[in-house]
Design an enzyme around this catalytic site. Sequence first.
Site, PDB file in Angstrom:
ATOM      1  N   CYS A   1       0.846  -1.194   0.000  1.00 37.09           N
ATOM      2  CA  CYS A   1       0.000   0.000   0.000  1.00 37.09           C
ATOM      3  C   CYS A   1       0.880   1.243   0.000  1.00 37.09           C
ATOM      4  CB  CYS A   1      -0.935   0.013   1.207  1.00 37.09           C
ATOM      5  SG  CYS A   1      -0.067   0.217   2.779  1.00 37.09           S
TER       6      CYS A   1
ATOM      7  N   CYS B   1       3.507   1.629   2.729  1.00 36.67           N
ATOM      8  CA  CYS B   1       4.778   0.922   2.523  1.00 36.67           C
ATOM      9  C   CYS B   1       5.748   1.804   1.740  1.00 36.67           C
ATOM     10  CB  CYS B   1       4.552  -0.386   1.767  1.00 36.67           C
ATOM     11  SG  CYS B   1       3.507  -1.574   2.597  1.00 36.67           S
TER      12      CYS B   1
ATOM     13  N   ASP C   1      10.095  28.037 -29.189  1.00 32.57           N
ATOM     14  CA  ASP C   1      11.309  28.395 -29.919  1.00 32.57           C
ATOM     15  C   ASP C   1      11.007  28.120 -31.391  1.00 32.57           C
ATOM     16  OD1 ASP C   1      14.072  28.977 -30.419  1.00 32.57           O
ATOM     17  OD2 ASP C   1      14.379  26.821 -30.642  1.00 32.57           O
TER      18      ASP C   1
ATOM     19  N   ASP D   1      14.268  22.960 -28.239  1.00 36.92           N
ATOM     20  CA  ASP D   1      15.042  21.745 -28.535  1.00 36.92           C
ATOM     21  C   ASP D   1      16.539  21.882 -28.315  1.00 36.92           C
ATOM     22  OD1 ASP D   1      15.702  23.375 -30.757  1.00 36.92           O
ATOM     23  OD2 ASP D   1      16.132  21.576 -31.948  1.00 36.92           O
TER      24      ASP D   1
ATOM     25  N   ASP E   1      18.298  26.494 -25.192  1.00 39.04           N
ATOM     26  CA  ASP E   1      16.958  26.564 -24.604  1.00 39.04           C
ATOM     27  C   ASP E   1      16.914  26.004 -23.189  1.00 39.04           C
ATOM     28  OD1 ASP E   1      15.669  27.674 -26.863  1.00 39.04           O
ATOM     29  OD2 ASP E   1      15.603  25.707 -27.823  1.00 39.04           O
TER      30      ASP E   1
END
Length: 773
Positions: free
Chosen positions: A75, A78, A480, A671, A675
């Site tokens: 669960c 845990c 961009d 990309d 950036d």
Amino acid sequence: MCCPGCQAVANAIVANGLTDFYKYRTEKSQNPQQSMDELYETLSLYDKPELQKDFVKQEAGSLRQASLILEGIVCAACVWLNERHVMALPGVSEFRINYSSRRATVKWDDDKIHLSDILKAITTIGYVAHPFDAGRQEKLHKSERSRAMRGLAVSGLGAMQVMMLAVAMYAGESQGMDAGLRHFMRWISLLITIPVVLYAASPFFKSAWRDLKYRQLGMDVPVSLAIGIAFIASCWATLLNQGEVYFDSVTMFTFFLLTGRYLEMMARHRAGQASEELIRLLPVTATRVSEGEEQVVSASELQLADLVRIKPGETVPADGVIVEGKSSIDESLLTGESVPVSRSEGSEIIGGSINIESPILMRIDKIGEDTILSSIVRLLDRAQTEKPRLAQLADRVAGWFVAVILLLATAIGWYWWQHDPANAFWISLSVLVVTCPCALSLATPAALVAATGQLTRMGLLTTRGHALETLARATHVVFDKTGTLTHGRLQLEDVITLQDQPRQQVLKIAAALESASEHPLAKAIIEAADKEQLTATDISAITGRGMQGYIDGRLYRLGKPDFVAELGADIGQHEAFRQQKTVVALADEQHLLALFVLADVVREDAYDTLQALRDLGLNITLLSGDQGPVVSHVAEQLGIEDAHAGLLPDQKLAHIQAMQQSGDVVVMIGDGVNDAPVLAAAQVSVAMGGGSQIAHASADLVLLSEQLPHIVDGVVMARRSLAVIRQNLIWALGYNLLALPLAAMGMIAPWMAAIGMSASSLVVVLNALRLTR
């Protein structure tokens, strides 16, 4: 002897003349301490570099990262316990567990702590951890399902038999059943209930004991208290032959709880299939080529620089470069792009993709944790294990909720004991069971795993847990230009013929001159030309200016206009030179033959994507470092009103920060390396799949498919996910708020409470699975 208890037993055996026990036993008794020492010795083997190379990724300095499988997770409590325990170890900087797949990611400083120490620490709190292995994980899933089915079978059979006896006893009270027969039936019910409690319900008790041992109130604490107290009270009533028995309630709600957990487990396995499908992409064997001979070996034996032959239909075993051959490669399971891509000599191919057409020979460049597939799996696991604010809030509420439940059950039990002692016990029992906050803790992780898995199949990889929640609240999308709205590579846009020569003829001449060049301009021209090319001789490249060579004894030049003009051709002032595009001239010794106009072409799906984003209520901005006229041309094509050109990385960053200060939730899509700072600054960032690794590391999502419409899918999925999470939390809280007063008023029997609690958890999981459609 391992302890005084064993010594006392051995002395008793000898003192009572029972030493034949030692003569007839089949094997030596195991020393618990010896078993632990052997386990620790085995775990120490994972510190060896030769073992770690397959599952440990080395980072800066002495930092290491590994993927583990954890056994024993039942669960959310845990998960919390393990994460808290391991993060307290000196030298561990990160430890996250994926609740759905039971996979853990651990990052540690090898100068301060070794991997074996981390594995031992996990073992000390009752769980088992070992390096991730796809085959072993599948075995664990099968084992988990098998244990669950056995528990269901035992509890189901027990519940049916006890309920038959219970119905008979209930009916017997009005029919005048003999007291001796009723007492006998109670004893039979007790005997049937014992295996249900000791075997089928044992996971609840183990989990609860572990939680209490480490001062944590998990979901299994109230469940175990309810089962345990009801069983003990019923046993006491049976022994004394007075009072009420609750064997039917014990067996029934054990069965219903196990049924709910089994269904939740199956749904969890299904929701976590995305990462498992990625893991299973790699083949078991590969054909290694050594000194001209082919040998089939295990894929795990491959080393860097090995040559591997990949036949049509076979899966690429690792990342590498094609050194011989040309074929189409199916990368759909990695990128979501269904159309195979053409790859030839010098092209990089990804492990897990499938060779479609022709045999190719590949050189291995990356293996193990350094492959793109491994990095994708790591990023996906990170996204599924990182908890957004809603999940963190739910976890905190669940912990306090259990404490409140226990206090309420005690208070309600005390109240009924004062007013109606006969009903006090079973009402308290119902309160304990009906309000267990399993659904509350499942509400967010179930939805996140389902959504991220579905997006991964589309080709949009989620790498941060908060990404979907924040993307759903986005108000502004910043693009961009190069490599994002455009293809990021030059393409032949126009061919202007000047001497009445056919278009394909001048292309063939240009392609022949460029045949020995690796320049992006050369690739664009060669791709546009016919496959049947002319042959050029005495080709020479003048760096930064162009190419020249002979075709059929005639000298040609291809390159910058001033370089071509030196051959004697009159270049003139053509209109193409005034465009903000790249123009390449072709001439012989007498005439200017053609002009080739090349540009970074806008993606075909860019306009529709931007329009779809506007329809979703998002504002669009273009930030580019390119020249003004070029950016204006792209912005005009795509209908972008807010476009900025000539920006350096720090200027882009300033724009993003200004938007954020005005209250915008910004999504940045880019990309390149330049950036990375902007991607990191935006609330949500998306890196193109073909972009740099730095951009990927800085981004919250990676567009592996390179298909811009998948960004729209991501926004829609994020909004659906947030809606489902809210629905789940409202349902979980609403159910508990409704069920609690009904149980406190004695309107819900214990077995009904068990059904309600199991159904509540199942509703949450099934609602989350709607995201996979």
